[in-house]
Write a protein that holds these residues in place. Structure first.
Motif, PDB file in Angstrom:
ATOM      1  N   LEU A  56      12.376  36.154 -48.866  1.00 28.91           N
ATOM      2  CA  LEU A  56      12.042  37.495 -48.387  1.00 28.91           C
ATOM      3  C   LEU A  56      10.781  38.002 -49.085  1.00 28.91           C
ATOM      4  O   LEU A  56      10.459  37.574 -50.201  1.00 28.91           O
ATOM      5  CB  LEU A  56      13.194  38.467 -48.670  1.00 28.91           C
ATOM      6  N   PRO A  57      10.071  38.928 -48.466  1.00 28.98           N
ATOM      7  CA  PRO A  57       8.942  39.565 -49.165  1.00 28.98           C
ATOM      8  C   PRO A  57       9.418  40.232 -50.448  1.00 28.98           C
ATOM      9  O   PRO A  57      10.568  40.652 -50.575  1.00 28.98           O
ATOM     10  CB  PRO A  57       8.430  40.588 -48.147  1.00 28.98           C
ATOM     11  N   LEU A  91      16.397  39.042 -41.646  1.00 26.02           N
ATOM     12  CA  LEU A  91      14.965  39.188 -41.940  1.00 26.02           C
ATOM     13  C   LEU A  91      14.275  37.833 -41.992  1.00 26.02           C
ATOM     14  O   LEU A  91      13.129  37.686 -41.505  1.00 26.02           O
ATOM     15  CB  LEU A  91      14.783  39.930 -43.263  1.00 26.02           C
ATOM     16  N   ARG A  92      14.939  36.829 -42.568  1.00 31.86           N
ATOM     17  CA  ARG A  92      14.319  35.498 -42.628  1.00 31.86           C
ATOM     18  C   ARG A  92      14.119  34.915 -41.241  1.00 31.86           C
ATOM     19  O   ARG A  92      13.074  34.312 -40.945  1.00 31.86           O
ATOM     20  CB  ARG A  92      15.179  34.563 -43.487  1.00 31.86           C
ATOM     21  N   MET A  95      11.186  36.661 -39.587  1.00 32.58           N
ATOM     22  CA  MET A  95       9.905  36.161 -40.083  1.00 32.58           C
ATOM     23  C   MET A  95       9.572  34.810 -39.455  1.00 32.58           C
ATOM     24  O   MET A  95       8.423  34.545 -39.089  1.00 32.58           O
ATOM     25  CB  MET A  95       9.958  36.041 -41.604  1.00 32.58           C
ATOM     26  N   LYS A  96      10.597  33.974 -39.298  1.00 33.01           N
ATOM     27  CA  LYS A  96      10.378  32.656 -38.714  1.00 33.01           C
ATOM     28  C   LYS A  96       9.975  32.749 -37.253  1.00 33.01           C
ATOM     29  O   LYS A  96       9.127  31.985 -36.772  1.00 33.01           O
ATOM     30  CB  LYS A  96      11.652  31.824 -38.873  1.00 33.01           C
ATOM     31  N   ASN A  98       8.477  35.293 -35.923  1.00 34.56           N
ATOM     32  CA  ASN A  98       7.350  36.222 -35.796  1.00 34.56           C
ATOM     33  C   ASN A  98       7.739  37.521 -35.078  1.00 34.56           C
ATOM     34  O   ASN A  98       6.937  38.097 -34.332  1.00 34.56           O
ATOM     35  CB  ASN A  98       6.164  35.561 -35.075  1.00 34.56           C
ATOM     36  N   LYS A  99       8.970  37.957 -35.314  1.00 33.27           N
ATOM     37  CA  LYS A  99       9.400  39.236 -34.741  1.00 33.27           C
ATOM     38  C   LYS A  99       9.025  40.348 -35.710  1.00 33.27           C
ATOM     39  O   LYS A  99       9.409  40.324 -36.882  1.00 33.27           O
ATOM     40  CB  LYS A  99      10.907  39.251 -34.494  1.00 33.27           C
ATOM     41  N   PRO A 100       8.284  41.356 -35.269  1.00 32.90           N
ATOM     42  CA  PRO A 100       7.818  42.390 -36.199  1.00 32.90           C
ATOM     43  C   PRO A 100       8.964  43.290 -36.665  1.00 32.90           C
ATOM     44  O   PRO A 100       9.909  43.564 -35.927  1.00 32.90           O
ATOM     45  CB  PRO A 100       6.801  43.176 -35.366  1.00 32.90           C
TER      46      PRO A 100
END
Length: 715
Positions: A56-57, A91-92, A95-96, A98-100
């Protein structure tokens, strides 16, 4: 960005993420949290024992770790390991794919997070979002997120959209006020109105002119917010020309009087029906106070609400118009009634069935309902709720005063004693009135209930130092949270549904309205003859008028009290002087009230319309001194009926019909005399009122008083 550059940038202001990082101990930092934390706990049923935040960020890792730390260490709630891990997994995947999504949990709204979770279920599991998935997400986006937002906020606490003392220690609140309630200004949709409401209520709370337990203007102003939507194309027009303010206030009153506008849930509309004028006036008063506050603080309003805010147009004339509309009160009805009084019939049912609440789950108890039917009900397994309602019945305290009272609430009382020995002093959680007392004397029965609860707390929570007498059983690792009001209300509602309690008049008694036990206790004390100042002290009120508001003017008690003064002293003991002397003392100027077989208690302002039918009249009273006259009248009535029926048989050749007008009246008198004499023999030495007027003479007797008769002029 390096740590040196970050510290240089934050010389004037600390970055919120850095603030959260500094709050976290070393064991709570890192992508995997749990192995290095002593006494690490996870909720039952979790798929993982540790928090897994890798991938995660950094912002999300710190935020989620801080939220778990707040739950476990600060709030005393086991960390929501499974919900947070599920959210991290969502969330991961986003991100994979590319969903904002927003850059932080603080910036992500509940609607956005719910939509993201629904997308996750549809993408990975090919199904709709189930309710248990939504419940897990709620565990992440409620208290812990509110606490994190409050921790990161540098401005005044009242600028936030959710106020919760449990999540924000900056909210001014006294130790005895409930911490588990929240105020949600975000329910107000108009941003210009919401900003002013936050400023007004927040400032008033800090100044002490409002208290957290009584701050209800937000709820009232939500209705004003809804009215603006339907009444104006541009909602700021309500702050326009002050000459239009009276018509606008009147229009709001008319709109607010409709239950469909005031209560959104259909159940509330059907239950409450007509809106009481006092509730409408409260809404008008809240709007007027808001307008007056902004108008009186125009300089501060310019800097806080902005120079271009529509509030720059509000004047004291606007506030005066709304205050004037609120002052147009309907004729006030008499506050003293028995609507909130719980009679002995209902109390007997409550106390008989009360063990059902404390009975462990899985065990059953036979309960007798008011209609006589018996049902086998399963125990609620909540002995705390059982003792709380019992204390409310015995002491007349408010629900909050019992629910959040301290564990060490008993102390010895010097001097006074009761019949069984010394009484104790009970310190309850008085939080409503600052100048009111917070202790009362209690007898052994109440003290035994409190000691039983204290012993139960020691057995259930042996490793904590309890703060409250009644403690929340779950999500309370440190024992710092009181019993939740919602849990208490839910237990009493379910108990009422099972037992179905009704009073002597057949009206249902809902135990969820526990304030009626306060009315009942104070009414009984007043009927015992306590002076007003003593009653006010026991009730914890600041004024006698407030105590009088709680006293139920029961017609039954008024009649019993009048009868008691005619034959007995106020304490129920026999008079030392003659009954005749006592009767003459009270009826000296009412010779027409002396009857051959008793007395007439009809009020002097009312004329008798029963003729000589005293035996079936509810205000007729007699006693054993008139027993010979009553027995003689019984014998004469029997002889008269026999002669009349025999003569009728001889004249007409058939028996007199039982529905004959004359015979019906004589039969009624005969039955009344038998019942009256039987009552006198059973209750020797006591006066008997209306003993012959029906099978249930203890109920209230309707009297139609003509209060204007004595004012009329006679020719």
């Amino acid at each position: 960005m390096s740590d040196d550059l970050r510290r240089l940038r934050l010389a004037g202001q600390i970055d919120p993420v850095d603030r959260l990082r500094r709050d976290l101990p070393d064991a709570w930092r890192g992508p995997v949290i749990g192995p290095d934390i002593p006494n690490w706990r996870t909720a039952p049923g979790a798929h993982h024992d540790n928090l897994i935040l890798n991938g995660l960020p950094e912002t999300f890792q710190i935020e989620l770790a801080w939220m778990a730390h707040w739950q476990e260490v600060v709030d005393g709630t086991p960390a929501s390991v499974q919900p947070i891990n599920q959210f991290a997994l969502v969330l991961r995947l986003a991100m994979k794919e590319n969903k904002p999504f927003p850059a932080s949990v603080r910036e992500m709204s509940w609607e956005t997070a719910e939509a993201l979770l629904a997308w996750f279920y549809a993408t990975r599991w090919k199904k709709l979002l189930p309710e248990h998935g939504r419940s897990r997400l709620r565990a992440v986006f409620r208290f812990a997120r509110w606490a994190m937002i409050a921790r990161c906020h540098d401005g005044p606490w009242w600028e936030l959209d959710v106020w919760h003392p449990r999540c924000n220690p900056r909210i001014p609140i006294s130790p005895r006020e409930p911490h588990n309630s929240r105020v949600t200004p975000s329910r107000i949709k108009h941003t210009w109105l919401r900003a002013a409401v936050k400023w007004h209520l927040g400032t008033s709370l800090e100044a002490g002119t409002m208290r957290w337990s009584t701050i209800s203007q937000t709820r009232l102003l939500v209705r004003f917010d809804r009215w603006l939507t339907v009444a104006f194309d541009d909602s700021t027009d309500v702050l326009g020309d002050s000459a239009a303010a009276p018509a606008q206030a009147a229009a709001f009153r008319h709109w607010d009087a409709d239950p469909a506008n005031r209560w959104l849930r259909p159940r509330d509309r059907s239950e409450k029906g007509v809106v009481h004028p006092r509730l409408i006036n409260n809404d008008l008063q809240a709007v007027g106070e808001l307008f007056a506050f902004v108008a009186e603080n125009a300089t501060e309003a310019r800097s806080i609400l902005g120079p271009s805010s529509p509030w720059q147009r509000v004047t004291e004339a606007h506030a005066a118009s709304w205050f004037h509309q609120a002052s147009l009160r309907t004729p006030r009805q008499h506050d003293l009634n028995d609507e909130h009084y719980v009679d002995d019939h209902a109390l007997a049912q409550i106390t008989a069935a009360l063990p059902l609440i404390g009975l462990p789950r899985g065990q059953h108890m036979t309960v007798t309902r008011s209609d006589g039917t018996q049902v086998s009900a399963e125990g609620f397994g909540d002995p705390q709720a059982m003792r709380m309602i019992l204390l409310q019945i015995l002491t007349g305290r408010r629900a909050s005063e019992v629910r959040i009272c301290e564990f060490d609430c008993l102390s010895s009382a010097e001097g006074p004693t009761d019949a069984d020995g010394e009484v104790a002093r009970f310190r309850y959680a008085q939080s409503k009135i600052d100048i009111a007392p917070d202790t009362i004397l209690i007898d052994r029965e109440v003290a035994a209930v409190i000691e039983e609860q204290r012993q139960w707390i020691r057995e259930q929570f042996p490793n904590i130092d309890p703060r409250f007498l009644f403690t929340q059983r779950i999500s309370n690792l440190a024992g710092s949270k009181p019993y939740a009001s919602g849990t208490y209300g839910r237990a009493l509602r379910n108990f009422s549904d099972v037992v179905q309690i009704r009073d002597s008049k057949g009206k249902p008694v809902k135990l969820s309205h526990t304030h009626r036990f306060r009315h009942t206790k104070l009414t009984r004390l007043a009927e015992l003859g306590l002076p007003v100042h003593v009653l006010m002290r026991y009730a914890g009120h600041a004024t006698p008028s407030m105590s009088m508001h709680y006293i139920a003017a029961r017609q039954e008690h008024a009649e019993q009290a009048f009868l008691a003064t005619a034959k007995l002293k106020a304490d129920g003991t026999q008079l030392a002087f003659s009954h005749n002397d006592h009767d003459s003392l009270h009826l000296f100027n009412r010779a027409d009230r002396f009857l051959p077989h008793g007395w007439c208690l009809l009020p002097p302002l009312q004329n008798c319309d029963k003729g000589n039918a005293c035996l079936t009249c509810s205000v007729f009273v007699t006693d054993a001194s008139h027993q010979p006259a009553l027995e003689r009248q019984l014998a004469e009535t029997e002889s008269l009926v026999n002669r009349a029926t025999t003569a009728f048989q001889e004249r007409h050749g058939r028996p007199m019909p039982e529905d004959n007008v004359w015979l019906l009246q004589r039969r009624a008198e005969h039955a009344a005399l038998i019942r009256l004499l039987g009552t006198i023999r059973e209750k020797a030495g006591r006066a008997v009122q209306g003993a012959g007027c029906g099978p249930a003479p203890t109920g209230p007797v309707p009297l139609a008083l003509d209060l204007d008769r004595h004012r009329r002029t006679r020719p």
